[in-house]
Design an enzyme around this catalytic site. Structure first.
Site, PDB file in Angstrom:
ATOM      1  N   ASP A  59      -3.638   2.715  -5.986  1.00  0.00           N
ATOM      2  CA  ASP A  59      -2.531   2.776  -5.044  1.00  0.00           C
ATOM      3  C   ASP A  59      -1.469   3.699  -5.638  1.00  0.00           C
ATOM      4  O   ASP A  59      -0.813   3.360  -6.624  1.00  0.00           O
ATOM      5  CB  ASP A  59      -1.958   1.372  -4.817  1.00  0.00           C
ATOM      6  CG  ASP A  59      -0.830   1.358  -3.798  1.00  0.00           C
ATOM      7  OD1 ASP A  59      -0.426   2.444  -3.324  1.00  0.00           O
ATOM      8  OD2 ASP A  59      -0.355   0.248  -3.470  1.00  0.00           O
ATOM      9  N   TYR A 148      10.085  12.453   5.871  1.00  0.00           N
ATOM     10  CA  TYR A 148       8.719  12.973   5.817  1.00  0.00           C
ATOM     11  C   TYR A 148       8.739  14.489   5.651  1.00  0.00           C
ATOM     12  O   TYR A 148       8.116  15.049   4.745  1.00  0.00           O
ATOM     13  CB  TYR A 148       7.941  12.594   7.086  1.00  0.00           C
ATOM     14  CG  TYR A 148       6.508  13.073   7.054  1.00  0.00           C
ATOM     15  CD1 TYR A 148       5.516  12.281   6.494  1.00  0.00           C
ATOM     16  CD2 TYR A 148       6.148  14.315   7.564  1.00  0.00           C
ATOM     17  CE1 TYR A 148       4.206  12.718   6.439  1.00  0.00           C
ATOM     18  CE2 TYR A 148       4.845  14.764   7.514  1.00  0.00           C
ATOM     19  CZ  TYR A 148       3.882  13.961   6.949  1.00  0.00           C
ATOM     20  OH  TYR A 148       2.580  14.409   6.881  1.00  0.00           O
TER      21      TYR A 148
END
Length: 257
Positions: A59, A148
């Site tokens: 992860d 983003y």
């Protein structure tokens, strides 16, 4: 035989990279969070193409995950010749609608992980005098569109700067900047796609093919479609406020993964 390590390999552009590189005869190190899905992908690619496919569950939103991948990249007994930093995600909502903790997680995956893994890969590559890194960014890097877009702008600037610093070393670095790609990205983020015109959608396999061709040409930036190249050219000429308004109407993110 060369080896490629791909983060976020089980879906979208990452899976397309895995298919293409396996078909080209590269051994693979497949990195994602879902062990069962990774194993299924590794088995399929091995059976279809006869390549070795190692599974690495990690992860990249955690230090432990980043460190595990960095350690594999630094393993001189089984060198990695191509790193594809593809892992990423989008948050649904505008600024202040998204919890700061979620924004920080995005920055860790999109920026910190890319920095640390690129560094871990390119050191050994430079010593060998060969290697490549593809950092998957987005055309969102070129429009004012929240965290983003900002994180992907960082990926582009970092990659092009590192490419200049390593020029002549035999190590190539490239930022891949697709537009809307038909993947699981928007569904996972809970984003609607009805407002996105059909002509703006790209095919992941074609994106990968164009990106690898640009890497082979030595380019440090790849916008893998003539339509988006034209749009990015227009975006440079248009007022930033107008560009931001258009991007707001066509979707929360230009999510490539």
């Amino acid at each position: 035989m060369t080896t490629a390590l791909i983060t976020g390999s089980t879906s979208g552009i990452g899976a397309a990279f895995a298919r293409r590189l396996a078909a080209d005869g590269h051994d693979l190190v497949l990195v994602a969070r879902d062990t069962e899905r990774l194993r299924g992908q590794a088995t399929e690619l091995h059976d279809r193409h006869g390549v070795e496919a190692q599974v690495l569950t990690a992860d990249l939103a955690t230090d432990g995950g980043i460190e595990a991948v960095a350690e594999r990249l630094g393993d001189g007994r089984a060198p990695v010749d191509l790193l594809v930093n593809n892992a990423g995600f989008g948050n649904k909502g505008r600024f202040l609608q998204v919890p700061v903790a979620d924004e920080l997680t995005m920055l860790k995956v999109h920026c910190e992980a890319v920095l640390r893994l690129t560094s871990a890969a390119t050191g050994p590559m430079r010593e060998r005098g060969r290697g490549g890194v593809v950092n998957v960014a987005s055309v969102a890097a070129f429009v004012p569109r929240g965290t983003y877009g900002a994180s992907k702008a960082w990926v582009v600037q970092f990659t092009q700067g590192a490419a200049r610093d390593l020029a002549g070393s035999g190590v190539r670095l490239m930022a891949l900047c697709p537009g809307f790609v038909r993947t699981e990205f928007h569904e996972r983020a809970g984003m609607g796609t009805d407002s996105i015109p059909g002509w703006m959608w790209l095919d992941a396999d074609k994106v990968v093919a164009a990106g690898l061709a640009d890497l082979a040409r030595g380019r440090s930036l790849s916008v893998p479609d003539p339509r988006y190249k034209a749009l990015m050219g227009l975006a440079k000429l248009a007022p930033r406020g107008l560009v931001g308004g258009v991007s707001a109407r066509t979707g929360r993110k230009y999510g490539p993964q």
